[in-house]
Structures are given as structure tokens and as C-alpha cells.
Design a protein around this motif. Sequence first.
Motif, PDB file in Angstrom:
ATOM      1  N   ALA A 143       0.835  -1.203   0.000  1.00 21.90           N
ATOM      2  CA  ALA A 143       0.000   0.000   0.000  1.00 21.90           C
ATOM      3  C   ALA A 143       0.869   1.252   0.000  1.00 21.90           C
ATOM      4  N   TRP A 144       1.978   1.200   0.751  1.00 24.15           N
ATOM      5  CA  TRP A 144       2.908   2.335   0.740  1.00 24.15           C
ATOM      6  C   TRP A 144       3.522   2.523  -0.636  1.00 24.15           C
ATOM      7  N   LEU A 145       3.920   1.427  -1.278  1.00 25.01           N
ATOM      8  CA  LEU A 145       4.464   1.511  -2.634  1.00 25.01           C
ATOM      9  C   LEU A 145       3.415   2.032  -3.610  1.00 25.01           C
ATOM     10  N   MET A 146       2.161   1.618  -3.408  1.00 26.63           N
ATOM     11  CA  MET A 146       1.072   2.074  -4.267  1.00 26.63           C
ATOM     12  C   MET A 146       0.859   3.580  -4.105  1.00 26.63           C
ATOM     13  N   THR A 147       0.908   4.066  -2.856  1.00 31.10           N
ATOM     14  CA  THR A 147       0.750   5.496  -2.605  1.00 31.10           C
ATOM     15  C   THR A 147       1.882   6.288  -3.245  1.00 31.10           C
ATOM     16  N   ARG A 148       3.107   5.748  -3.147  1.00 30.09           N
ATOM     17  CA  ARG A 148       4.255   6.413  -3.748  1.00 30.09           C
ATOM     18  C   ARG A 148       4.132   6.462  -5.262  1.00 30.09           C
ATOM     19  N   ILE A 163       6.753  -1.184 -10.058  1.00 23.44           N
ATOM     20  CA  ILE A 163       5.628  -2.007 -10.495  1.00 23.44           C
ATOM     21  C   ILE A 163       4.465  -1.099 -10.871  1.00 23.44           C
ATOM     22  N   PRO A 164       3.711  -1.412 -11.928  1.00 21.10           N
ATOM     23  CA  PRO A 164       2.559  -0.600 -12.302  1.00 21.10           C
ATOM     24  C   PRO A 164       1.562  -0.471 -11.155  1.00 21.10           C
ATOM     25  N   LEU A 165       0.886   0.670 -11.116  1.00 19.42           N
ATOM     26  CA  LEU A 165      -0.021   0.990 -10.014  1.00 19.42           C
ATOM     27  C   LEU A 165      -1.115  -0.051  -9.853  1.00 19.42           C
ATOM     28  N   LEU A 166      -1.737  -0.472 -10.947  1.00 20.21           N
ATOM     29  CA  LEU A 166      -2.827  -1.444 -10.852  1.00 20.21           C
ATOM     30  C   LEU A 166      -2.327  -2.797 -10.347  1.00 20.21           C
ATOM     31  N   THR A 167      -1.104  -3.159 -10.729  1.00 16.35           N
ATOM     32  CA  THR A 167      -0.531  -4.413 -10.220  1.00 16.35           C
ATOM     33  C   THR A 167      -0.289  -4.324  -8.717  1.00 16.35           C
ATOM     34  N   LEU A 168       0.218  -3.186  -8.242  1.00 13.67           N
ATOM     35  CA  LEU A 168       0.423  -2.998  -6.810  1.00 13.67           C
ATOM     36  C   LEU A 168      -0.900  -3.074  -6.052  1.00 13.67           C
ATOM     37  N   GLU A 169      -1.918  -2.469  -6.612  1.00 12.59           N
ATOM     38  CA  GLU A 169      -3.227  -2.499  -5.957  1.00 12.59           C
ATOM     39  C   GLU A 169      -3.769  -3.929  -5.876  1.00 12.59           C
ATOM     40  N   ARG A 170      -3.616  -4.674  -6.950  1.00 10.30           N
ATOM     41  CA  ARG A 170      -4.078  -6.058  -6.962  1.00 10.30           C
ATOM     42  C   ARG A 170      -3.303  -6.900  -5.946  1.00 10.30           C
ATOM     43  N   PHE A 228     -18.567  -1.361  -3.219  1.00 11.12           N
ATOM     44  CA  PHE A 228     -18.532   0.038  -3.649  1.00 11.12           C
ATOM     45  C   PHE A 228     -17.269   0.391  -4.431  1.00 11.12           C
ATOM     46  N   GLY A 229     -16.382  -0.584  -4.622  1.00 11.38           N
ATOM     47  CA  GLY A 229     -15.185  -0.325  -5.403  1.00 11.38           C
ATOM     48  C   GLY A 229     -14.169   0.570  -4.712  1.00 11.38           C
ATOM     49  N   TRP A 230     -14.063   0.463  -3.382  1.00 14.76           N
ATOM     50  CA  TRP A 230     -13.091   1.284  -2.668  1.00 14.76           C
ATOM     51  C   TRP A 230     -11.689   1.045  -3.205  1.00 14.76           C
ATOM     52  N   ARG A 231     -10.940   2.114  -3.384  1.00 16.80           N
ATOM     53  CA  ARG A 231      -9.574   2.016  -3.861  1.00 16.80           C
ATOM     54  C   ARG A 231      -8.844   3.313  -3.545  1.00 16.80           C
ATOM     55  N   GLY A 232      -7.584   3.352  -3.846  1.00 15.66           N
ATOM     56  CA  GLY A 232      -6.820   4.566  -3.653  1.00 15.66           C
ATOM     57  C   GLY A 232      -6.579   4.899  -2.196  1.00 15.66           C
TER      58      GLY A 232
END
Length: 265
Positions: A143-148, A163-170, A228-232
Motif C-alpha cells: 500500500a505504501w508503494l502504491m501510494t508512492r 511495479i505498475p499501479l494497478l498491479t500494486l493495488e491487486r 462500492f469499489g473502494w480504492r486509492g
Amino acid sequence: MILPSASPITWLLALAAAVAYAMPALAARRLGQTAARNALLVAWVLHATVLVWGLWGEAPQFGFAPALSMTAWLVLTVYAVERQLFPQMRSRWMLASLGAAAVVLALLFPGQPLQVSASGWLPLHLALGIACYGLFAAAVVHAWLMTRAERHIRQAEDTHSGIPLLTLERLTFRFVTAGFVLLTATLVAGLVFGETLYGRAWRWDHKAVFSVLSWLTFAALLAGRARFGWRGSSAVRVLYAGAALLMLAYVGSRFVLEVILGRAA
């Protein structure tokens, strides 16, 4: 208050692991990629040896700091596996610093002597709890890497260095889901088999309250993402809140007992 001291072998192994971790954390550019990777591998092996000796050595001990040390080692294990799948992952310095800090902390606070348990299932229950900590810690790191990565995108910086953002989120939510399953199994085992595991029935102490609160937080996170599709950033904040509650459940309660109150659980 006098804390139990670690054995000389533990001191030697832990200091060697801390030094090996410090090399890629402080001098990665001087060492180069190959040398830094080898130093991290040596530190990872020494760290594992420290953990095994602490649990199965001459005077086995366990507490909040060894639990954090095991969690850090599991996160580094996840990183080692993911590094083979995603060579562009760049968080070695942070994880090396985390490993060094965890090893030193466990050296200073080795915990209380382990008592011989009447239940052969207790080690499995503890293993489930530690694995749960490791999975959620890995989720927090991702999550920290995703935020960065998201911040780099907003600032129009180079986004091809990780790593691409969507991959980090997954990956983040895969770790959350796996951790939630293990947390559920750990709570159910403690509720149903508490008397067999610990010689007493389930009770609503600080550890139980914070564990249940963390379970509710992670359940809300997963339900919110599915419904609800929470993300970010919103999802990351809920993840951080759940991880903090889970940290207070065992590590926080044991820290108070061992360091502040100076007695065993």
C-alpha cells in the motif's frame, strides 16, 4: 525492571544479521546491485537462524519484539519471491532497514521464557497469528508503494521505475484477503479451542478486543471494495487503521506487559 537477556549465540547471530542488513540499507550504491542483493540474502539467512535459535535453542523465549522480528522476516521473504516475478520492484533499502531494526529490537527485548504447553496445537495457533501479521505487513508495504507510485503519477515523474499501479493495488488486496482468512481462522481457533490451547476459556481482554476490531475493519475494507469499489487513498487509510489495531492486539499488549509492567502474560 530487569528484562531477560539474550544468549551469547543470539547476540552474535543477531549482530551479524543487523550488519548484513545495514550494508544494502546504507551503502547500496557503493556495493552495486549484485553485492547488495547478496548481502540481503546473507542477512535473511542469519535472521532466520536467529528466529529458529530463539524458539528452539537452549532457553527459548518469545514476546512482542520476536513477533515483530518474525513479521519483518516474512515480509522480506515475500519481497524475495516477488523480486523474481517483478525485477523492477525497488524497496530493498526500506526492507533492509526494517530487517535491521527488527533484529536489534528483538535482541534488546527477547521476551519471556516459553513455558511447556499442554496442547500440541498451540504452536500451530501461534504460527497462524504470526503468518497473519506477515501477510498484513506485506499488504501495508505494498500500500505504501502504491501510494508512492500514485504520487509519482500525479507529479508527472518517471513511472517506469517500479511495479505498475494497478498491479500494486491487486497485490495489496490479495495480501489483505489472505491475511483476513488467517485472522478469521486464528480468532475462531482462540474462541472455540481457547481452553485447550491456553488452559482458559475465551475472555474479552485487550488482545481480544483489538483483534476483533481489526477483523471488523478488514471485513469492512473487503466488503467496501467488493460492493462500492473502494480504492486509492481511502482504502489505504482503512488498511492502515486495521493494521494498527492488529498491531495493538498482540504486540501492543505484550509490550505493556513485558516492558511497562515487567511481567509475563
